[in-house]
Design a protein around this motif. Structure first.
Motif, mmCIF file in Angstrom:
data_model
loop_
_atom_site.group_PDB
_atom_site.id
_atom_site.type_symbol
_atom_site.label_atom_id
_atom_site.label_comp_id
_atom_site.label_asym_id
_atom_site.label_seq_id
_atom_site.Cartn_x
_atom_site.Cartn_y
_atom_site.Cartn_z
ATOM 1 N N GLU A 191 0.832 -1.208 0.000
ATOM 2 C CA GLU A 191 0.000 0.000 0.000
ATOM 3 C C GLU A 191 0.869 1.261 0.000
ATOM 4 O OE1 GLU A 191 -3.252 0.695 -0.438
ATOM 5 O OE2 GLU A 191 -3.267 -1.412 -1.002
ATOM 6 N N ALA A 192 1.971 1.211 0.737
ATOM 7 C CA ALA A 192 2.884 2.362 0.789
ATOM 8 C C ALA A 192 3.495 2.615 -0.588
ATOM 9 C CB ALA A 192 3.988 2.120 1.826
ATOM 10 N N GLU A 193 3.861 1.543 -1.294
ATOM 11 C CA GLU A 193 4.441 1.689 -2.642
ATOM 12 C C GLU A 193 3.400 2.221 -3.622
ATOM 13 O OE1 GLU A 193 7.870 -1.794 -2.640
ATOM 14 O OE2 GLU A 193 5.759 -2.370 -2.795
ATOM 15 N N ARG A 194 2.172 1.773 -3.486
ATOM 16 C CA ARG A 194 1.097 2.277 -4.359
ATOM 17 C C ARG A 194 0.849 3.769 -4.122
ATOM 18 N NH1 ARG A 194 -1.971 -1.846 -6.811
ATOM 19 N NH2 ARG A 194 -1.715 -3.894 -5.853
ATOM 20 N N ARG A 195 0.810 4.132 -2.834
ATOM 21 C CA ARG A 195 0.580 5.549 -2.497
ATOM 22 C C ARG A 195 1.698 6.413 -3.068
ATOM 23 N NH1 ARG A 195 -1.177 3.491 2.533
ATOM 24 N NH2 ARG A 195 0.853 3.914 3.488
ATOM 25 N N SER A 201 -3.206 -0.422 -11.768
ATOM 26 C CA SER A 201 -2.769 -1.250 -10.628
ATOM 27 C C SER A 201 -2.350 -2.647 -11.063
ATOM 28 C CB SER A 201 -3.869 -1.340 -9.567
ATOM 29 O OG SER A 201 -4.115 -0.070 -9.011
ATOM 30 N N THR A 202 -1.704 -2.734 -12.222
ATOM 31 C CA THR A 202 -1.210 -4.032 -12.702
ATOM 32 C C THR A 202 0.312 -4.006 -12.858
ATOM 33 O OG1 THR A 202 -1.647 -3.370 -15.000
ATOM 34 C CG2 THR A 202 -3.363 -4.648 -13.892
ATOM 35 N N TRP A 203 0.979 -3.170 -12.053
ATOM 36 C CA TRP A 203 2.439 -3.101 -12.135
ATOM 37 C C TRP A 203 3.060 -3.989 -11.060
ATOM 38 C CZ3 TRP A 203 4.843 -0.274 -7.943
ATOM 39 C CH2 TRP A 203 3.946 0.433 -7.138
ATOM 40 N N LEU A 204 4.113 -4.690 -11.461
ATOM 41 C CA LEU A 204 4.849 -5.545 -10.540
ATOM 42 C C LEU A 204 5.698 -4.681 -9.619
ATOM 43 C CD1 LEU A 204 5.969 -8.165 -13.176
ATOM 44 C CD2 LEU A 204 4.329 -8.597 -11.338
ATOM 45 N N ARG A 205 5.933 -5.173 -8.423
ATOM 46 C CA ARG A 205 6.621 -4.405 -7.384
ATOM 47 C C ARG A 205 7.938 -3.799 -7.867
ATOM 48 N NH1 ARG A 205 6.556 -7.048 -1.674
ATOM 49 N NH2 ARG A 205 6.023 -5.122 -0.626
ATOM 50 N N TYR A 206 8.653 -4.518 -8.716
ATOM 51 C CA TYR A 206 9.973 -4.040 -9.167
ATOM 52 C C TYR A 206 9.899 -3.190 -10.442
ATOM 53 C CZ TYR A 206 9.330 -8.436 -11.724
ATOM 54 O OH TYR A 206 8.803 -9.451 -12.475
ATOM 55 N N GLU A 207 8.717 -2.996 -10.998
ATOM 56 C CA GLU A 207 8.575 -2.129 -12.173
ATOM 57 C C GLU A 207 8.506 -0.672 -11.713
ATOM 58 O OE1 GLU A 207 6.381 -4.402 -15.735
ATOM 59 O OE2 GLU A 207 5.073 -4.113 -14.020
#
Length: 259
Positions: A16-20, A55-61
């Motif tokens: 959630e923090a990375e999305r924000r 919201s379909t991006w991988l964590r490392y993208e």
């Protein structure tokens, strides 16, 4: 299998923090583009597109794609000139000019790789004036249909393709694009079902979400020799899977069988 999928999803899904953080940076860029358009008296507006918007991006993208939408009636030369002027102003000294069908600007901003791409805001995606004009339509189509649950399924499919070396539509990969992954999940409704089905694919497999072509023979004639044909739901004249090589098609099918 379910335990494996849960573990993988936990590893590749952004927190959630990375999305924000991504959303905050994207909002800053959109504000900068829109305010720059006002200052330069350019008749355009910014739109966040691609996996970051859906919201379909991988964590490392670490990619953010901002499109700068211009009216359809603006001459092409003016779009390139004004679009680049806005993009350069937003990107600053770090901006680098790239060229696909027409020029755009790439830059690094707050730890993200950013593309600033001028395009036409066309009403009908089948009457585009440049290849990138379809992208805002892709954005709307996917965003209206993709639930949070399905977005997770997209992450699993993208990661599976990444692991098998078949993810990415660029020339050096000749594989499956992020948009194509999203369409496959919309069609099959889950990663598991997509993998089971893909393990049985044969060359000239056809996927037509909107049933644009009642006659499959017509599809095969239009897209002859292409290993997989996925009709673009916003432009039936295009095969979304055109970049997929026979080698990567076969590699992906075998990976699905093995899994």
């Amino acid at each position: 299998m379910d335990e494996i999928l849960k573990a993988v999803l936990k590893r590749v899904r952004p927190s959630e923090a990375e999305r924000r953080r991504l959303n905050k940076v994207a909002d800053m860029l959109i504000d900068r583009v829109n305010s720059t358009c006002e200052k330069l008296k350019v008749p355009a507006r910014a739109m966040l597109v691609g996996s970051a918007a859906r919201s379909t991006w991988l964590r490392y993208e670490r990619d953010i794609d901002i499109f700068i939408l211009f009216p359809e009636d603006l001459p092409r030369e003016e779009l390139e000139k004004r679009g680049l002027a806005v993009a350069r102003k937003v990107a600053g000294k770090r901006g680098k000019e790239q060229f696909a069908e027409h020029p755009y600007i790439t830059t690094e901003f707050e730890g993200f790789e950013v593309d600033l791409v001028p395009c036409y805001d066309v009403a009908d995606a089948s009457k585009i004036k440049s290849a990138v004009d379809r992208t805002p339509h892709h954005n709307r189509y996917i965003s209206e249909r993709l639930t949070p649950k399905l977005a997770d399924e997209v992450l699993l499919l993208k990661q599976f393709m990444f692991g098998s070396g078949t993810y990415g539509a660029e020339l050096k990969v000749q594989g499956f694009s992020g948009y194509l992954c999203e369409l496959l999940i919309l069609y099959y409704q889950s990663f598991k079902e997509a993998i089971i089905a893909a393990g049985k694919w044969i060359p000239s497999t056809i996927i037509d979400l909107e049933s644009s072509y009642p006659d499959r023979a017509e599809v095969k004639a239009l897209f002859e020799g292409q290993p997989i044909i996925v009709i673009d739901p916003v432009d039936a004249n295009r095969n979304v899977a055109a970049a997929v090589s026979m080698q990567n098609f076969a590699t992906f099918v075998r990976a699905c069988q093995d899994f």
